[in-house]
Design an enzyme around this catalytic site. Structure first.
Site, PDB file in Angstrom:
ATOM      1  N   SER A 226       0.917  -1.275  -0.003  1.00 43.92           N
ATOM      2  CA  SER A 226      -0.031   0.184  -0.060  1.00 43.92           C
ATOM      3  C   SER A 226       0.927   1.345  -0.035  1.00 43.92           C
ATOM      4  O   SER A 226       1.658   1.359  -0.862  1.00 43.92           O
ATOM      5  CB  SER A 226      -0.963  -0.153   1.137  1.00 43.92           C
ATOM      6  OG  SER A 226      -1.750   0.919   1.102  1.00 43.92           O
ATOM      7  N   ASP A 320      -8.144  -5.396  -6.063  1.00 48.99           N
ATOM      8  CA  ASP A 320      -7.686  -4.299  -5.277  1.00 48.99           C
ATOM      9  C   ASP A 320      -8.705  -3.178  -5.381  1.00 48.99           C
ATOM     10  O   ASP A 320      -8.960  -2.737  -6.482  1.00 48.99           O
ATOM     11  CB  ASP A 320      -6.269  -3.878  -5.553  1.00 48.99           C
ATOM     12  CG  ASP A 320      -5.958  -2.956  -4.817  1.00 48.99           C
ATOM     13  OD1 ASP A 320      -6.626  -2.338  -3.849  1.00 48.99           O
ATOM     14  OD2 ASP A 320      -4.642  -2.342  -4.560  1.00 48.99           O
ATOM     15  N   HIS A 354      -6.592  -6.119  -1.932  1.00 50.40           N
ATOM     16  CA  HIS A 354      -5.635  -5.112  -1.516  1.00 50.40           C
ATOM     17  C   HIS A 354      -4.610  -5.800  -0.656  1.00 50.40           C
ATOM     18  O   HIS A 354      -3.517  -5.626  -0.700  1.00 50.40           O
ATOM     19  CB  HIS A 354      -6.043  -3.585  -1.319  1.00 50.40           C
ATOM     20  CG  HIS A 354      -5.133  -2.851  -1.215  1.00 50.40           C
ATOM     21  ND1 HIS A 354      -4.485  -1.944  -1.685  1.00 50.40           N
ATOM     22  CD2 HIS A 354      -4.839  -2.187   0.308  1.00 50.40           C
ATOM     23  CE1 HIS A 354      -3.496  -1.292  -1.426  1.00 50.40           C
ATOM     24  NE2 HIS A 354      -3.719  -1.180  -0.182  1.00 50.40           N
TER      25      HIS A 354
END
Length: 411
Positions: A226, A320, A354
């Site tokens: 991330s 994601d 994600h």
């Protein structure tokens, strides 16, 4: 029964009636008392046995043959909770497996349990050491495998939640790496909010790790997800100490906050609040809210990945919902190729979200984030996400072993 959290468990049931329908249920409480649970409906074979390595689930939280399905399909009783191990050294997650006759939908039926087994899922192995790091500006925790070493060194970076997240670092250390779980905001005396990325802080951390007597020189690895992956890629571009980078669902450019390194400043690409979407669950989808790195106006914010001297592994979940990570990874690889470089490759996982974590971790579809009033949507299909986590963990270990392990010269 004890095992590391990244190890599979073989579940078998014997002594049932031939072709008996049963429910297998798993449950655990996290360190805050939040309950996570899962269930699946199975049918015994002709001799009254079932083996999750071969027997398919007919229904429940998953369908088909999934030996570890009860673990990766654990979901919170209270919506939007993320299962996250805080104390990785002193206690495991205790997962209770209960067996019930027939198909059970009720929450708790303690008096009808036919059999029960508790499984301990540990995030550290015997002899593993955790060293609190407060040196210079650097804050974090260093995990050292048992033995003299030297071990390949890795820095572990999480994203916009801030604080110190240790569970991946400790599991990597159990696999033979010296891992620094690095905090960079919202921890101890670090800034409470992320306002800029000061790359010299991360360089200080890299030098600190390399200076440790149990860490191999001359280079280290970075594993990052991330916002952390944005920083990890910047480290790969600008820090000679970084020779192997794992980028999990990140960006190829600077977003939200400027990046500073010595006398260089990279300004961020704009974001567009009006492009945020609301999922049916009530969580917020950020996938479309960032500006496009390929827009001519944004070129000054794109990371110069062609400067990266080490190898880069891009791990991408196609589902994601937090960022357009597939597009960013493809752009980065295109940029490398256009400069005649072949030091990057991508693992693309259909159906994965994600938060790609170590194997058998439950999918977190959405969870709160301190920067937003609504929970953030991470995305992912549980079974596909589980398959991605299992496969990518093996690839992560292989990648670091290949690029970080010293080749010892023979005398």
């Amino acid at each position: 029964m004890n095992a590391l959290a990244d190890e599979p468990v073989h579940i078998r049931v014997t002594g049932l009636r031939p072709l008996q329908m049963v429910t297998l249920m798993a449950s655990l409480k996290d360190e805050k008392g939040n309950v996570f649970w899962s269930r699946a409906f199975y049918k015994a074979n002709e001799v009254g046995e079932l083996d999750l390595m071969q027997t398919p689930a007919f229904g429940g939280d998953y369908v088909g043959v999934h030996p570890m399905g009860l673990f990766w399909s654990l979901k919170p009783k209270k919506a939007f909770q993320r299962l996250l191990k805080k104390d990785v050294m002193n206690s495991p997650f205790w997962i209770t497996l209960n067996l019930y006759d027939s198909v059970c939908f009720e929450d708790v039926i303690t008096d009808q349990v036919m059999a029960s087994q508790v499984v301990q899922r540990w995030f550290s192995g015997p002899g593993l050491q955790r060293v609190q790091i407060r040196e210079g500006r650097v804050r974090g925790a260093l995990f050292l495998p048992p033995g003299e070493g030297p071990f390949p060194g890795v820095i572990d970076l999480f994203g916009g939640r801030g604080g110190l997240v240790e569970f991946r670092a400790s599991l990597l250390a159990a696999r033979g790496f010296a891992v620094l779980a690095l905090a960079y905001f919202a921890y101890e005396d670090l800034p409470s909010d992320l306002l800029e990325i000061d790359l010299e802080y991360f360089e200080e951390a890299a030098n600190l790790l390399l200076a440790h007597p149990k860490v191999q020189t001359p280079g280290i690895g970075v594993i990052s997800v991330s916002k952390g992956a944005e920083i990890g890629l910047a480290m790969a571009c600008f820090l000679k100490q970084v020779v192997a980078t794992i980028w999990i669902n990140g960006t190829n450019a600077i977003f939200e906050f400027p990046l500073r390194y010595k006398d260089m400043v990279i300004t961020p690409i704009p974001t567009f609040v009006e492009r945020m979407q609301l999922d049916i669950s009530g969580a917020m989808r950020l996938r479309h809210y960032k500006g496009d790195p390929w827009d001519e106006l944004n070129q000054q914010s794109v990371l110069p990945i062609e400067k990266a001297l080490g190898s880069i592994l891009f791990i991408v979940g196609e589902n994601d919902e937090c960022m357009n990570s597939k597009e960013y990874a493809e752009q980065a690889l295109h940029q490398l190729r256009s400069h005649g470089r072949n030091n990057g490759r991508m693992l693309l996982y259909p159906g994965a979200g994600h938060l790609i974590e170590p194997p058998y971790s439950p999918l977190c579809y959405a969870s709160p984030n301190k920067n937003f009033s609504l929970p953030l949507l991470w995305g992912g299909d549980p079974a596909a996400h589980a398959a991605a986590q299992e496969h990518s963990w093996g690839e992560i270990l292989k990648f670091f072993r290949q690029h970080l392990t010293q080749t010892r010269s023979k005398l």
